[in-house]
Design a protein around this motif. Structure first.
Motif, short mmCIF file in Angstrom:
data_model
loop_
_atom_site.label_atom_id
_atom_site.label_comp_id
_atom_site.label_asym_id
_atom_site.label_seq_id
_atom_site.Cartn_x
_atom_site.Cartn_y
_atom_site.Cartn_z
N GLN A 77 -1.62 -4.28 -8.21
CA GLN A 77 -2.44 -4.38 -7.01
C GLN A 77 -2.29 -5.74 -6.36
O GLN A 77 -2.17 -5.86 -5.13
CB GLN A 77 -3.91 -4.13 -7.36
N ARG A 78 -2.27 -6.79 -7.17
CA ARG A 78 -2.11 -8.13 -6.62
C ARG A 78 -0.74 -8.30 -5.98
O ARG A 78 -0.60 -8.94 -4.93
CB ARG A 78 -2.31 -9.18 -7.71
N GLN A 79 0.28 -7.71 -6.59
CA GLN A 79 1.62 -7.76 -6.00
C GLN A 79 1.64 -7.07 -4.65
O GLN A 79 2.29 -7.55 -3.71
CB GLN A 79 2.64 -7.10 -6.94
N ARG A 80 0.92 -5.98 -4.53
CA ARG A 80 0.84 -5.30 -3.22
C ARG A 80 0.15 -6.20 -2.20
O ARG A 80 0.55 -6.23 -1.03
CB ARG A 80 0.10 -3.96 -3.36
N ASP A 81 -0.87 -6.92 -2.64
CA ASP A 81 -1.53 -7.87 -1.74
C ASP A 81 -0.54 -8.92 -1.23
O ASP A 81 -0.52 -9.26 -0.04
CB ASP A 81 -2.69 -8.60 -2.45
N LEU A 82 0.27 -9.43 -2.15
CA LEU A 82 1.19 -10.51 -1.81
C LEU A 82 2.34 -10.02 -0.93
O LEU A 82 2.88 -10.79 -0.13
CB LEU A 82 1.76 -11.14 -3.08
N HIS A 83 2.71 -8.74 -1.08
CA HIS A 83 3.79 -8.20 -0.26
C HIS A 83 3.33 -7.92 1.17
O HIS A 83 4.17 -7.76 2.06
CB HIS A 83 4.33 -6.91 -0.88
N SER A 84 2.03 -7.87 1.38
CA SER A 84 1.48 -7.66 2.72
C SER A 84 0.47 -8.75 3.02
O SER A 84 -0.73 -8.49 3.10
CB SER A 84 0.82 -6.28 2.82
N PRO A 85 0.95 -10.00 3.17
CA PRO A 85 0.02 -11.11 3.40
C PRO A 85 -0.72 -10.94 4.71
O PRO A 85 -0.17 -10.44 5.69
CB PRO A 85 0.93 -12.34 3.44
N PRO A 86 -1.99 -11.34 4.76
CA PRO A 86 -2.78 -11.15 5.97
C PRO A 86 -2.37 -12.06 7.11
O PRO A 86 -2.61 -11.77 8.27
CB PRO A 86 -4.21 -11.46 5.50
N VAL A 87 -1.76 -13.21 6.79
CA VAL A 87 -1.38 -14.15 7.84
C VAL A 87 -0.29 -15.06 7.28
O VAL A 87 -0.21 -15.29 6.09
CB VAL A 87 -2.60 -14.99 8.30
N ALA A 88 0.55 -15.54 8.16
CA ALA A 88 1.59 -16.49 7.76
C ALA A 88 1.51 -17.70 8.66
O ALA A 88 1.13 -17.60 9.84
CB ALA A 88 2.98 -15.85 7.85
N GLU A 89 1.87 -18.83 8.16
CA GLU A 89 1.86 -20.06 8.94
C GLU A 89 2.96 -19.99 9.99
O GLU A 89 4.10 -19.63 9.71
CB GLU A 89 2.10 -21.26 8.02
#
Length: 207
Positions: free
Chosen positions: A144-156
Motif C-alpha cells: 500500500q505504501r509503495q502504491r502511495d509513493l508511485h502516485s505522489p500527490p505533488v512534486a516540486e
C-alpha cells in the motif's frame, strides 16, 4: 545580474520592500546568508523577472502583472502543498497505528511463548504461524505504501538546480531531516527483521 537594492522607481522600491517583509521574513522559511535577494526572487518568481528588474530598474506594467500572476501561482502551490502535507500526516498516523498493532501482537506472542512450560513444540508451531501472518500483514502494508509513493500527490517544480528533473515527494519532505527518506518502508523493514529474529529463536523448538 542583481536586483537594485535602492531603485529610483518608488513602485519598484515598494515591491522589493514588501517582498523582504513577507516572503523572506516568514519565520519557518530559512534563507541562507549566501542567498541574495535576486537569487531568492528568481527561485520564487522566475529569472526573467529578475533580469527585467535588473535591466530596467523600474517596475513596468508588464513586469508588474507578471509579478502578480507569479505570486498567485506561488500562493496556489503553497495552498496545494498544505493540503497534501495534511494528507501525508494522516497517512503516516494511519500507518503508525497499523504497525504499532503488529508490534504489540509480536510482543504478546513472544511473551506467551516465554510463559509456556509444557507442549512447547505445539506452542512454537502456533506462534510460528502467527508470526507468518504478521509478515503477510506487513507485506500488504508495504504494498500500500509503495502504491502511495508511485502516485505522489505533488512534486516540486523544476528549478535551476534540478534542471528538468522533478524532486520526489519523499525527498522533498525528508531529505533535510534525520529521518530515512522513506520512513514508513524503513519502519516496516525494521519490524520485519525483528519478527524474523523471533522466528529464528523458536525454530529449534519446531524439530
Amino acid at each position: 545580474m542583481d536586483v537594485p537594492t535602492s531603485p529610483g522607481d518608488a513602485t519598484l522600491k515598494y515591491v522589493l520592500s514588501a517582498y523582504e517583509e513577507t516572503v523572506r521574513s516568514v519565520p519557518h522559511y530559512s534563507i541562507g546568508d549566501e542567498e541574495s535577494l535576486a537569487e531568492n526572487l528568481a527561485a520564487e518568481l522566475g529569472e526573467d523577472i529578475v533580469t527585467s528588474l535588473a535591466t530596467n530598474r523600474v517596475l513596468t506594467p508588464a513586469v508588474q502583472q507578471a509579478i502578480v500572476d507569479r505570486s498567485q501561482q506561488a500562493i496556489d502551490v503553497r495552498a496545494e502543498l498544505i493540503e497534501v502535507l495534511t494528507e501525508e500526516m494522516d497517512r503516516l498516523a494511519n500507518y503508525q497505528t497499523k504497525l504499532t498493532k503488529i508490534e504489540t501482537q509480536q510482543d504478546n506472542l513472544c511473551a506467551h511463548f516465554g510463559s509456556v512450560q509444557t507442549r512447547r513444540r505445539e506452542a512454537a508451531f502456533d506462534i510460528w504461524c502467527a508470526f507468518q501472518d504478521l509478515e503477510t500483514k506487513l507485506d500488504r502494508i508495504a504494498e500500500q505504501r509503495q502504491r502511495d509513493l508511485h502516485s505522489p500527490p505533488v512534486a516540486e517544480p523544476p528549478s535551476e538546480e534540478t534542471s528538468d528533473e522533478q524532486i520526489e515527494f519523499c525527498e522533498y519532505l525528508y531529505s533535510d531531516s534525520d529521518t530515512p527518506q522513506y520512513p514508513v518502508l524503513s519502519a516496516i523493514g525494521e519490524l520485519g527483521e525483528a519478527i524474523q529474529t523471533d522466528k529464528e529463536q523458536i525454530r529449534p523448538y519446531l524439530g
